[in-house]
Write an enzyme that holds these catalytic residues in place. Sequence first.
Site, PDB file in Angstrom:
ATOM      1  N   TRP A  64       0.807  -1.221   0.000  1.00  0.00           N
ATOM      2  CA  TRP A  64       0.000   0.000   0.000  1.00  0.00           C
ATOM      3  C   TRP A  64       0.841   1.272   0.000  1.00  0.00           C
ATOM      4  O   TRP A  64       0.307   2.355  -0.201  1.00  0.00           O
ATOM      5  CB  TRP A  64      -0.933   0.010   1.225  1.00  0.00           C
ATOM      6  CG  TRP A  64      -0.220  -0.324   2.508  1.00  0.00           C
ATOM      7  CD1 TRP A  64      -0.175  -1.556   3.112  1.00  0.00           C
ATOM      8  CD2 TRP A  64       0.602   0.547   3.313  1.00  0.00           C
ATOM      9  NE1 TRP A  64       0.632  -1.499   4.234  1.00  0.00           N
ATOM     10  CE2 TRP A  64       1.107  -0.222   4.381  1.00  0.00           C
ATOM     11  CE3 TRP A  64       0.941   1.897   3.232  1.00  0.00           C
ATOM     12  CZ2 TRP A  64       1.935   0.316   5.364  1.00  0.00           C
ATOM     13  CZ3 TRP A  64       1.774   2.440   4.205  1.00  0.00           C
ATOM     14  CH2 TRP A  64       2.252   1.648   5.252  1.00  0.00           C
ATOM     15  N   ASN A  65       2.158   1.185   0.216  1.00  0.00           N
ATOM     16  CA  ASN A  65       2.895   2.429   0.507  1.00  0.00           C
ATOM     17  C   ASN A  65       3.211   3.289  -0.721  1.00  0.00           C
ATOM     18  O   ASN A  65       3.315   4.496  -0.606  1.00  0.00           O
ATOM     19  CB  ASN A  65       4.158   2.150   1.334  1.00  0.00           C
ATOM     20  CG  ASN A  65       5.099   1.181   0.670  1.00  0.00           C
ATOM     21  OD1 ASN A  65       4.744   0.519  -0.304  1.00  0.00           O
ATOM     22  ND2 ASN A  65       6.298   1.085   1.189  1.00  0.00           N
ATOM     23  N   ARG A  79       6.246  -0.794 -11.665  1.00  0.00           N
ATOM     24  CA  ARG A  79       7.544  -1.437 -11.899  1.00  0.00           C
ATOM     25  C   ARG A  79       7.399  -2.939 -12.101  1.00  0.00           C
ATOM     26  O   ARG A  79       8.278  -3.556 -12.704  1.00  0.00           O
ATOM     27  CB  ARG A  79       8.555  -1.078 -10.825  1.00  0.00           C
ATOM     28  CG  ARG A  79       8.360  -1.690  -9.479  1.00  0.00           C
ATOM     29  CD  ARG A  79       9.461  -1.158  -8.567  1.00  0.00           C
ATOM     30  NE  ARG A  79       9.383  -1.764  -7.262  1.00  0.00           N
ATOM     31  CZ  ARG A  79      10.165  -1.415  -6.255  1.00  0.00           C
ATOM     32  NH1 ARG A  79      11.068  -0.472  -6.413  1.00  0.00           N
ATOM     33  NH2 ARG A  79      10.059  -1.996  -5.091  1.00  0.00           N
ATOM     34  N   PRO A 122      -3.629  -5.634  -6.099  1.00  0.00           N
ATOM     35  CA  PRO A 122      -3.141  -4.489  -5.329  1.00  0.00           C
ATOM     36  C   PRO A 122      -3.475  -4.647  -3.848  1.00  0.00           C
ATOM     37  O   PRO A 122      -4.357  -5.436  -3.485  1.00  0.00           O
ATOM     38  CB  PRO A 122      -3.902  -3.308  -5.934  1.00  0.00           C
ATOM     39  CG  PRO A 122      -5.141  -3.894  -6.516  1.00  0.00           C
ATOM     40  CD  PRO A 122      -4.806  -5.310  -6.913  1.00  0.00           C
ATOM     41  N   GLY A 175       6.240  -6.686  -0.157  1.00  0.00           N
ATOM     42  CA  GLY A 175       5.487  -6.613   1.100  1.00  0.00           C
ATOM     43  C   GLY A 175       6.356  -7.070   2.253  1.00  0.00           C
ATOM     44  O   GLY A 175       7.589  -6.979   2.190  1.00  0.00           O
ATOM     45  N   GLU A 222      10.472  -8.739  -2.836  1.00  0.00           N
ATOM     46  CA  GLU A 222      10.991  -7.460  -2.377  1.00  0.00           C
ATOM     47  C   GLU A 222      10.378  -7.218  -1.004  1.00  0.00           C
ATOM     48  O   GLU A 222       9.211  -6.846  -0.913  1.00  0.00           O
ATOM     49  CB  GLU A 222      10.619  -6.383  -3.407  1.00  0.00           C
ATOM     50  CG  GLU A 222      11.602  -5.248  -3.429  1.00  0.00           C
ATOM     51  CD  GLU A 222      11.280  -4.254  -2.358  1.00  0.00           C
ATOM     52  OE1 GLU A 222      11.839  -4.384  -1.245  1.00  0.00           O
ATOM     53  OE2 GLU A 222      10.466  -3.376  -2.612  1.00  0.00           O
ATOM     54  N   CYS A 278      10.285   0.681   2.516  1.00  0.00           N
ATOM     55  CA  CYS A 278      11.227  -0.388   2.897  1.00  0.00           C
ATOM     56  C   CYS A 278      12.669   0.090   2.786  1.00  0.00           C
ATOM     57  O   CYS A 278      13.563  -0.515   3.344  1.00  0.00           O
ATOM     58  CB  CYS A 278      10.984  -1.637   2.059  1.00  0.00           C
ATOM     59  SG  CYS A 278      10.855  -1.259   0.319  1.00  0.00           S
ATOM     60  N   GLU A 308      11.724  -3.149  11.373  1.00  0.00           N
ATOM     61  CA  GLU A 308      11.427  -2.047  10.472  1.00  0.00           C
ATOM     62  C   GLU A 308      10.417  -1.131  11.185  1.00  0.00           C
ATOM     63  O   GLU A 308       9.348  -1.594  11.581  1.00  0.00           O
ATOM     64  CB  GLU A 308      10.810  -2.648   9.208  1.00  0.00           C
ATOM     65  CG  GLU A 308      10.781  -1.739   8.052  1.00  0.00           C
ATOM     66  CD  GLU A 308      10.428  -2.497   6.764  1.00  0.00           C
ATOM     67  OE1 GLU A 308       9.623  -3.451   6.805  1.00  0.00           O
ATOM     68  OE2 GLU A 308      10.950  -2.115   5.713  1.00  0.00           O
ATOM     69  N   GLU A 330      14.128  -5.198  -9.349  1.00  0.00           N
ATOM     70  CA  GLU A 330      13.098  -4.525 -10.146  1.00  0.00           C
ATOM     71  C   GLU A 330      13.685  -3.242 -10.721  1.00  0.00           C
ATOM     72  O   GLU A 330      14.418  -2.525 -10.040  1.00  0.00           O
ATOM     73  CB  GLU A 330      11.886  -4.205  -9.273  1.00  0.00           C
ATOM     74  CG  GLU A 330      11.219  -5.464  -8.762  1.00  0.00           C
ATOM     75  CD  GLU A 330       9.843  -5.191  -8.185  1.00  0.00           C
ATOM     76  OE1 GLU A 330       9.772  -4.671  -7.066  1.00  0.00           O
ATOM     77  OE2 GLU A 330       8.854  -5.486  -8.866  1.00  0.00           O
TER      78      GLU A 330
HETATM   79  P1  ADP Z   1       1.906  -4.847   5.209  1.00  0.00           P
HETATM   80  O1  ADP Z   1       2.030  -5.436   6.573  1.00  0.00           O
HETATM   81  O2  ADP Z   1       2.848  -3.749   4.935  1.00  0.00           O
HETATM   82  O3  ADP Z   1       0.500  -4.529   4.798  1.00  0.00           O
HETATM   83  P2  ADP Z   1       1.804  -7.338   3.808  1.00  0.00           P
HETATM   84  O4  ADP Z   1       2.955  -8.200   3.486  1.00  0.00           O
HETATM   85  O5  ADP Z   1       0.809  -7.828   4.804  1.00  0.00           O
HETATM   86  O6  ADP Z   1       2.428  -5.957   4.203  1.00  0.00           O
HETATM   87  O7  ADP Z   1       0.985  -6.960   2.492  1.00  0.00           O
HETATM   88  C1  ADP Z   1       1.581  -6.756   1.231  1.00  0.00           C
HETATM   89  C2  ADP Z   1       0.655  -7.339   0.187  1.00  0.00           C
HETATM   90  O8  ADP Z   1       0.562  -8.742   0.402  1.00  0.00           O
HETATM   91  C3  ADP Z   1      -0.777  -6.810   0.198  1.00  0.00           C
HETATM   92  O9  ADP Z   1      -1.238  -6.737  -1.132  1.00  0.00           O
HETATM   93  C4  ADP Z   1      -1.514  -7.906   0.958  1.00  0.00           C
HETATM   94  O10 ADP Z   1      -2.879  -7.974   0.625  1.00  0.00           O
HETATM   95  C5  ADP Z   1      -0.793  -9.129   0.468  1.00  0.00           C
HETATM   96  N1  ADP Z   1      -0.880 -10.315   1.320  1.00  0.00           N
HETATM   97  C6  ADP Z   1      -0.999 -10.391   2.665  1.00  0.00           C
HETATM   98  N2  ADP Z   1      -1.028 -11.676   3.059  1.00  0.00           N
HETATM   99  C7  ADP Z   1      -0.915 -12.449   1.949  1.00  0.00           C
HETATM  100  C8  ADP Z   1      -0.873 -13.858   1.684  1.00  0.00           C
HETATM  101  N3  ADP Z   1      -0.943 -14.762   2.650  1.00  0.00           N
HETATM  102  N4  ADP Z   1      -0.762 -14.253   0.401  1.00  0.00           N
HETATM  103  C9  ADP Z   1      -0.664 -13.359  -0.593  1.00  0.00           C
HETATM  104  N5  ADP Z   1      -0.689 -12.034  -0.414  1.00  0.00           N
HETATM  105  C10 ADP Z   1      -0.812 -11.566   0.837  1.00  0.00           C
END
Ligand code: ADP
Length: 484
Positions: free
Chosen positions: A157-158, A166, A182, A235, A257, A291, A388, A465
């Site tokens: 989301w950031n 990218r 997304p 993420g 990443e 990040c 972090e 990337e």
């Molecule tokens: P943050 O804690 O910064 O939100 P996340 O790693 O939870 O970071 O989220 C990054 C992305 O990964 C988002 O699009 C989220 O919906 C997705 N996401 C979270 N959990 C899962 C999962 N188990 N499998 C696939 N995507 C996921």
Amino acid sequence: MTGLDLVPARHRALFIDGEWRPAQSGAVFPVHDPADESVLVELPDADATDARAALDAAAAAQPGWTASAPRERGELLRAAYEAVVAQSDEFAHLISLEMGKPLAEAKGEVAYGAEFFRWFAEEAPRIQGRWLAAPGGGSRLLTIRKPVGPCLLITPWNFPLAMATRKVGAALAAGCTMVVKPAELTPLTTLAVTGIFERIGLPAGVLNVITTTKAPEVSAALMADRRLRKVSFTGSTPVGKILVGQSAGELQRMSMELGGNAPFIVFEDADLDAAVDGAMVAKMRNMGEACTAANRFFVHASVADRFAQLMADRMGMLVVGRGQEPGTQVGPLIDARAVASVSALVDGAVAQGATVVTGGKAMTGPGFFYPPTVLLGAPPDAEITNREIFGPVASISTFTTEAEVVARANDTEFGLASYVYTADLARTLRMAEALDFGMVGINTGLVSNPAAPFGGMKHSGFGREGGFEGIEEYLETTYVALPL
Ligand code: ADP
């Protein structure tokens, strides 16, 4: 202007096989404004059935897209670049609205994010194989580059625009079709970009978009399907590990990443004013929600007090408010969980002996605001030194020798960005070699550039990337043995 016009009612939908659709179950979820917690729009909450429909479309479109001319793919990306740039203001408002960052920073993200389309537009016609005479003679060894196949692209989301462009830019240039998922907190910018691709005539099925709160269910269903050949994820490290584990079943190619814990090192010979300028960028870009954000400031003991005071003065003067208000320099954090997490890290550091130079207490709502904060002397075993922060908190400690600071900087499971301020050229080169990080900024607080390979090592993930490396993640190699 709010930016919402970029996502008209018809586009508040899943995009599958060139059509805007509701979730097959009819479920929806709200997207919130982090500055006041109000609901902006509702979007379809896709489940595994919708995800499979998206992969059906991507798989069906793959042969045609593989056969497309590189220049055709490049021209589409170039048109997408032009379209995003032509609507820079609208995109900046939309990013600020759903994510909270100040407008000026959102404009920076639009320029950065659009640039990935231009970069990969230029990369598409440069894909090339190799011709080699076998060393022993008698045959020729040829290599052909091919798109890896349908991809799942998962974004955080950031940076709602740049994290999508990218991945999408590289995948399109390579000739891959895709399902994009997304972040559920900021999906609107991706839908706006999707509207552009629809308008400029990207063939149906090449780009499919799934909005959902059920990421685990959707990713598990897609990754269990052998037609999916690649996952690119940005993420958190824990979710990255789940996905790498999940990739074992069908052995998808993976780009990861993940999180960082960037050191920001200031030597005694550095230009201190320039170091503070760089520190403000490395720390405060995106309210610290990046990040690449400087997470641990290591400042030589002889200049640490002065550096801390300069930082505290600059941080204390920043205007906190709604991102879309003119004059705002620091927007809200993304949600209540983020504020609680930053507060706990600061409180924990203080309990272990750190001093608060400025800030240090969450602000009252509505909205998820945390003030710019400077801490001095958090111990090496404090959580804030090892996790972090993802918020506007600069934690400063001191060092005395180069060997000591290298050891401390590398003493983390992460390895994404790092920053060094020094006037000594030889030391610059020694540090670049010694730091176990994918990126080293020398006398700069900003490393991101679409023409550079962005990525990390260790628990920050693998793959790159952008740069010349970015497209490689989406290409397979076939070697042809050719006896003569
Ligand atoms: P943050 O804690 O910064 O939100 P996340 O790693 O939870 O970071 O989220 C990054 C992305 O990964 C988002 O699009 C989220 O919906 C997705 N996401 C979270 N959990 C899962 C999962 N188990 N499998 C696939 N995507 C996921």
